[in-house]
Design a protein around this motif. Sequence first.
Motif, mmCIF file in Angstrom:
data_model
loop_
_atom_site.group_PDB
_atom_site.id
_atom_site.type_symbol
_atom_site.label_atom_id
_atom_site.label_comp_id
_atom_site.label_asym_id
_atom_site.label_seq_id
_atom_site.Cartn_x
_atom_site.Cartn_y
_atom_site.Cartn_z
ATOM 1 N N PHE A 1 0.826 -1.199 0.000
ATOM 2 C CA PHE A 1 0.000 0.000 0.000
ATOM 3 C C PHE A 1 0.865 1.257 0.000
ATOM 4 C CE2 PHE A 1 -2.540 -3.283 2.028
ATOM 5 C CZ PHE A 1 -3.794 -3.116 1.451
ATOM 6 N N ARG A 2 0.366 2.290 -0.699
ATOM 7 C CA ARG A 2 0.922 3.637 -0.585
ATOM 8 C C ARG A 2 -0.207 4.533 -0.093
ATOM 9 N NH1 ARG A 2 5.136 6.708 -1.396
ATOM 10 N NH2 ARG A 2 6.344 4.910 -2.047
ATOM 11 N N ILE A 3 0.010 5.127 1.079
ATOM 12 C CA ILE A 3 -1.004 5.930 1.745
ATOM 13 C C ILE A 3 -0.569 7.393 1.764
ATOM 14 C CG2 ILE A 3 -2.201 6.351 3.926
ATOM 15 C CD1 ILE A 3 -3.106 3.762 2.770
ATOM 16 N N GLU B 1 3.354 11.007 1.735
ATOM 17 C CA GLU B 1 3.017 9.618 1.454
ATOM 18 C C GLU B 1 3.980 8.661 2.133
ATOM 19 O OE1 GLU B 1 2.700 8.830 -2.707
ATOM 20 O OE2 GLU B 1 0.909 10.090 -2.977
ATOM 21 N N GLY B 2 3.474 7.469 2.405
ATOM 22 C CA GLY B 2 4.283 6.397 2.976
ATOM 23 C C GLY B 2 3.813 5.070 2.436
ATOM 24 N N ALA B 3 4.686 4.064 2.460
ATOM 25 C CA ALA B 3 4.355 2.754 1.897
ATOM 26 C C ALA B 3 4.557 1.666 2.938
ATOM 27 C CB ALA B 3 5.226 2.476 0.671
ATOM 28 N N GLY B 4 3.849 0.537 2.744
ATOM 29 C CA GLY B 4 3.997 -0.590 3.645
ATOM 30 C C GLY B 4 3.185 -1.770 3.182
ATOM 31 N N THR B 5 3.370 -2.903 3.874
ATOM 32 C CA THR B 5 2.683 -4.141 3.511
ATOM 33 C C THR B 5 1.284 -4.238 4.111
ATOM 34 O OG1 THR B 5 3.775 -5.239 5.367
ATOM 35 C CG2 THR B 5 4.839 -5.404 3.212
ATOM 36 N N SER B 6 0.868 -3.229 4.847
ATOM 37 C CA SER B 6 -0.501 -3.137 5.354
ATOM 38 C C SER B 6 -0.859 -1.663 5.416
ATOM 39 C CB SER B 6 -0.632 -3.780 6.735
ATOM 40 O OG SER B 6 0.031 -2.997 7.712
ATOM 41 N N LYS B 7 -2.166 -1.385 5.484
ATOM 42 C CA LYS B 7 -2.589 0.007 5.574
ATOM 43 C C LYS B 7 -2.042 0.652 6.840
ATOM 44 C CE LYS B 7 -6.885 -0.397 2.910
ATOM 45 N NZ LYS B 7 -8.366 -0.246 2.952
ATOM 46 N N GLU C 1 6.728 10.537 7.582
ATOM 47 C CA GLU C 1 7.268 11.350 6.498
ATOM 48 C C GLU C 1 6.835 12.803 6.656
ATOM 49 O OE1 GLU C 1 9.192 12.654 3.128
ATOM 50 O OE2 GLU C 1 9.419 10.757 4.214
ATOM 51 N N PHE C 2 5.572 13.008 7.018
ATOM 52 C CA PHE C 2 5.064 14.372 7.232
ATOM 53 C C PHE C 2 5.805 15.048 8.386
ATOM 54 C CE2 PHE C 2 2.364 17.656 8.883
ATOM 55 C CZ PHE C 2 1.674 18.174 7.803
ATOM 56 N N LEU C 3 5.932 14.339 9.498
ATOM 57 C CA LEU C 3 6.574 14.913 10.682
ATOM 58 C C LEU C 3 8.033 15.276 10.416
ATOM 59 C CD1 LEU C 3 5.072 12.439 13.287
ATOM 60 C CD2 LEU C 3 4.589 14.900 13.190
ATOM 61 N N VAL C 4 8.737 14.415 9.713
ATOM 62 C CA VAL C 4 10.148 14.685 9.416
ATOM 63 C C VAL C 4 10.272 15.817 8.403
ATOM 64 C CG1 VAL C 4 12.256 13.718 8.409
ATOM 65 C CG2 VAL C 4 10.886 12.343 9.989
#
Length: 254
Positions: free
Chosen positions: A212-214, A225-231, A241-244
Amino acid sequence: MALDRPVEPAVHARQVMKRGTSNQAGMQAAIEDRIGYRFRDRDLLMQALTHISAVPSDKAQTYQRLEFLGDRVLGLAVSDMLFRAFPDAEEGELSRRLAELVRRESCAEVAAAWGVGDHVRLGDGEIAAGARENAAILADICEAIVGAAFVDGGTAAAQGIVERAFRERLHAPRRPLRDAKTALQEWAQGRGLPTPAYTVAHRSGPDHAPHFRIAVAVRGMTPAEGAGTSKRVAEQAAAREFLVREQIWTADGN
């Protein structure tokens, strides 16, 4: 004297059975080497490796009960490790460290390092679906093995397995100890902004291994945006990503 049936097939069957038993014993020994514990009752180890799809008519022979027990034993063992390793840490930090260490992805990594994936007993449908690499099943197997060791050898046996498997992770968390979604929500609320909104920007991969890319949006600001194997994982990655990016967090999540 004449024989009423041939000898060779019966001999062959015994040889195949012997080889199968030998292969299973070799597999068990290999796993025991990796976890650092020898089972007195190896049937417990086999049960810890048995998914319900392999014996759907007999749940008692699957890893479910051992996984239930192992989940609690793992939490206690890791809590004890953290309590001793970080004598000055407050309860909040210890809780965050515990959550990081016993989360599904961490347990799945441990099970993969033990090399149990190829030896999990699965039904044909699960095998075809690629379940040997399924993080949820691997995480359950990790906890089931801990539970099996507890039943077989008591607290010391289970504690030893957990310490060997999680020692390095104890001082090297794989992700920031703070919850990025919670931190972002608190930051937004502190500025009178609405709760951050998460949307699926892209989904790929098969059902058993999705990716997923959220995207996370905060009113008046560019989405991240961030990506991972689950939502859930992708949402955390997007929030981080937003915080950094906005320099609310440093790269290490603090």
